[in-house]
Design an enzyme around this catalytic site. Sequence first.
Site, short mmCIF file in Angstrom:
data_model
loop_
_atom_site.label_atom_id
_atom_site.label_comp_id
_atom_site.label_asym_id
_atom_site.label_seq_id
_atom_site.Cartn_x
_atom_site.Cartn_y
_atom_site.Cartn_z
CD GLU A 68 -26.11 9.91 100.53
OE1 GLU A 68 -27.12 10.01 99.82
OE2 GLU A 68 -26.14 9.54 101.71
CG ASP B 240 -33.67 11.59 102.03
OD1 ASP B 240 -33.52 12.81 102.25
OD2 ASP B 240 -33.46 10.72 102.91
CB ILE C 101 -39.82 1.80 104.64
CG1 ILE C 101 -38.76 1.94 105.74
CG2 ILE C 101 -40.15 3.14 104.02
CD1 ILE C 101 -37.39 2.36 105.26
CB THR D 73 -36.73 7.37 100.71
OG1 THR D 73 -37.53 6.22 100.53
CG2 THR D 73 -37.54 8.63 100.58
CB SER D 74 -33.85 2.99 98.80
OG SER D 74 -33.26 1.84 99.33
CG HIS E 221 -29.26 9.96 103.57
ND1 HIS E 221 -28.46 9.08 102.88
CD2 HIS E 221 -30.06 9.19 104.36
CE1 HIS E 221 -28.75 7.84 103.25
NE2 HIS E 221 -29.73 7.88 104.14
CD GLN E 222 -34.98 16.47 105.06
OE1 GLN E 222 -34.48 17.25 104.26
NE2 GLN E 222 -35.94 16.82 105.91
CB ALA E 223 -35.84 9.66 104.78
CG PHE E 224 -31.97 9.16 109.45
CD1 PHE E 224 -31.40 9.91 108.45
CD2 PHE E 224 -31.50 9.34 110.75
CE1 PHE E 224 -30.37 10.81 108.72
CE2 PHE E 224 -30.47 10.23 111.03
CZ PHE E 224 -29.90 10.96 109.99
P1 NAI Z 1 -34.78 -3.52 103.91
O1 NAI Z 1 -33.72 -2.72 103.30
O2 NAI Z 1 -34.36 -4.42 105.00
O3 NAI Z 1 -35.49 -4.47 102.80
C1 NAI Z 1 -36.52 -4.01 101.94
C2 NAI Z 1 -37.06 -5.13 101.08
O4 NAI Z 1 -36.27 -5.22 99.88
C3 NAI Z 1 -37.13 -6.56 101.65
O5 NAI Z 1 -38.47 -6.97 101.70
C4 NAI Z 1 -36.33 -7.40 100.65
O6 NAI Z 1 -36.89 -8.69 100.40
C5 NAI Z 1 -36.41 -6.53 99.40
N1 NAI Z 1 -35.43 -6.89 98.38
C6 NAI Z 1 -34.21 -7.44 98.53
N2 NAI Z 1 -33.64 -7.66 97.32
C7 NAI Z 1 -34.55 -7.22 96.39
C8 NAI Z 1 -34.57 -7.19 94.99
N3 NAI Z 1 -33.54 -7.65 94.27
N4 NAI Z 1 -35.64 -6.68 94.37
C9 NAI Z 1 -36.68 -6.20 95.09
N5 NAI Z 1 -36.74 -6.21 96.43
C10 NAI Z 1 -35.67 -6.71 97.07
O7 NAI Z 1 -36.05 -2.64 104.38
P2 NAI Z 1 -36.42 -1.21 104.82
O8 NAI Z 1 -36.15 -1.01 106.25
O9 NAI Z 1 -37.82 -1.04 104.32
O10 NAI Z 1 -35.44 -0.15 104.08
C11 NAI Z 1 -35.43 0.04 102.69
C12 NAI Z 1 -34.19 0.83 102.31
O11 NAI Z 1 -34.36 2.19 102.70
C13 NAI Z 1 -32.90 0.40 103.04
O12 NAI Z 1 -32.26 -0.64 102.34
C14 NAI Z 1 -32.07 1.65 103.07
O13 NAI Z 1 -31.19 1.64 101.96
C15 NAI Z 1 -33.10 2.76 102.91
N6 NAI Z 1 -33.17 3.65 104.07
C16 NAI Z 1 -33.04 4.98 103.85
C17 NAI Z 1 -33.13 5.88 104.90
C18 NAI Z 1 -33.02 7.36 104.68
O14 NAI Z 1 -32.84 8.10 105.66
N7 NAI Z 1 -33.16 7.85 103.46
C19 NAI Z 1 -33.33 5.39 106.27
C20 NAI Z 1 -33.54 3.96 106.38
C21 NAI Z 1 -33.44 3.12 105.31
#
Ligand code: NAI
Length: 329
Positions: free
Chosen positions: A263, A258, A154, A232-233, A295-298
Site C-alpha cells: 500500500e 483495510d 479498538i 484493519t491492522s 486504509h480508511q478506517a481511521f
Molecule cells: P495497539 O496496537 O496499541 O495494541 C493492541 C494490542 O495488541 C495490545 O493489547 C497488545 O498487548 C496486543 N499485542 C501485542 N503483541 C501481541 C501478540 N504477539 N499477540 C497478540 N496480541 C498482541 O492497539 P490498537 O490501538 O487497538 O490498534 C491495533 C492496531 O490497529 C494498530 O497496531 C495499528 O496497526 C492498527 N490501526 C489501523 C488503523 C487503520 O486506519 N486501519 C488505524 C489505527 C490503528
Amino acid sequence: MKITFYSSKKYDTDSFKKHNLENYELEFLESSLTQESAALSKWSDAVCVFVNDRVDAKIIDILKKNWVKLILLRCAGFDKVDHQYAATQWIKVMRVPMYSPHAVAQHALWLLLCANRNIHTANNRVKKNNFTLDWLIWSDIQDKTIGIIGTWLIWAIFAKMMHWWFGCNILAYDIVQSEELISLWVKYTDLEDLFTQSDIISLHCPLFPSTKNMINKQSIEQMKSWVMIINTSRWELVETHDILDGLDQGKIWYFATDVYENEQNIFFTDHEDKDLKDPVLKKLQEHPKVLLTPHQAFLTHEALDQIAKTTFVNIKDFIKGNESHNYVL
Ligand code: NAI
C-alpha cells in the site's frame, strides 16, 4: 519550531492549521518521506509522517544532518520507523496511540457486515440492472463466535458491538489480558483454540516480528471451513499467498481488509486507468471473496481533530522535556 509534514493531504493541512494554537511554522509536502524528499527537511526541528512513510536508517541519517530532532507520527502504528536507530542518533519518535478507536472499530464492523451479506457486490449488480440473488446468501451473525486477536482499545469497542448488538460469543487472544471485560462475556484463550472455534476472526494487534504472518497456511488449516477474516491492522499479519490459497480453496469464505502489503506506493492516490503492475493487488481486486478498502478506517472528522491535537501536545511535551507515554521507545 518548524515542522515539515510529509504525505500531506488536504484534510491534514486543514486539521493541523485549525489546531495550531502555538503558531508553529508548518510546511506541508505532498511527497512521501524518501531519501530524496528528506532533504526538504532542512531547517526543520521536526518532521511529521503518516503510516506509509518508511523512516529507515538512511533517512534518519539525512534527518540528522538536517538537524531534525523529532519524528512525529500522526498515526498509532510505528512499524515502518526504525525508532531504535533514531534513538542512537538522539532523534526522538512520538506517535498518536489513541485518537478514535471508535473509527477503526466501526470500520471493522462495516467490513464484517458488508462482507457477510456481499453488499458491495449487490450494489454493483443493481447499478447494472442485475437484480439476481445468486451468491448473496449467507448466515445470520447472531450466536456466531468472533475471535479477536489483540485486545486494547479498538477491540473493546468492536467486541462490545459484536456481543451487545449482535449476540456473538467473543473469544480473545492477547499477550496481555484486559481486566475490563474478562469477567463478563469475553473468554481469553490461546491462539489454537481461537483459530479452531471462531467463525469470524478480526485482527487488532500491532505488527511486530512476533505477530508477522500469524495468519498462515498452518493457522488457516486449523480454522473452521468458511471462516471470515477481517484485517484493519497491518497486512503483514497475514501471509499473502496462504490467504489467497485459502480463498481459492473455499476454506476462507471472505477476507475483508483495510490494509495491503504494497500500500505504501499505491494507497491514498488516484491511479485510475493506470496499470499498477501489482499482480497480487489485481487478484485481490478481482477476487469475489475479497473486500478491500484503502486504509480508511481511521478517517473520521473526530479522529483527524484528535490526531492534530495530540501531535501538538506531543510537540509541547518534547519542547518542555515532559514525560509522555507517546514516545516510541
Ligand atoms: P495497539 O496496537 O496499541 O495494541 C493492541 C494490542 O495488541 C495490545 O493489547 C497488545 O498487548 C496486543 N499485542 C501485542 N503483541 C501481541 C501478540 N504477539 N499477540 C497478540 N496480541 C498482541 O492497539 P490498537 O490501538 O487497538 O490498534 C491495533 C492496531 O490497529 C494498530 O497496531 C495499528 O496497526 C492498527 N490501526 C489501523 C488503523 C487503520 O486506519 N486501519 C488505524 C489505527 C490503528
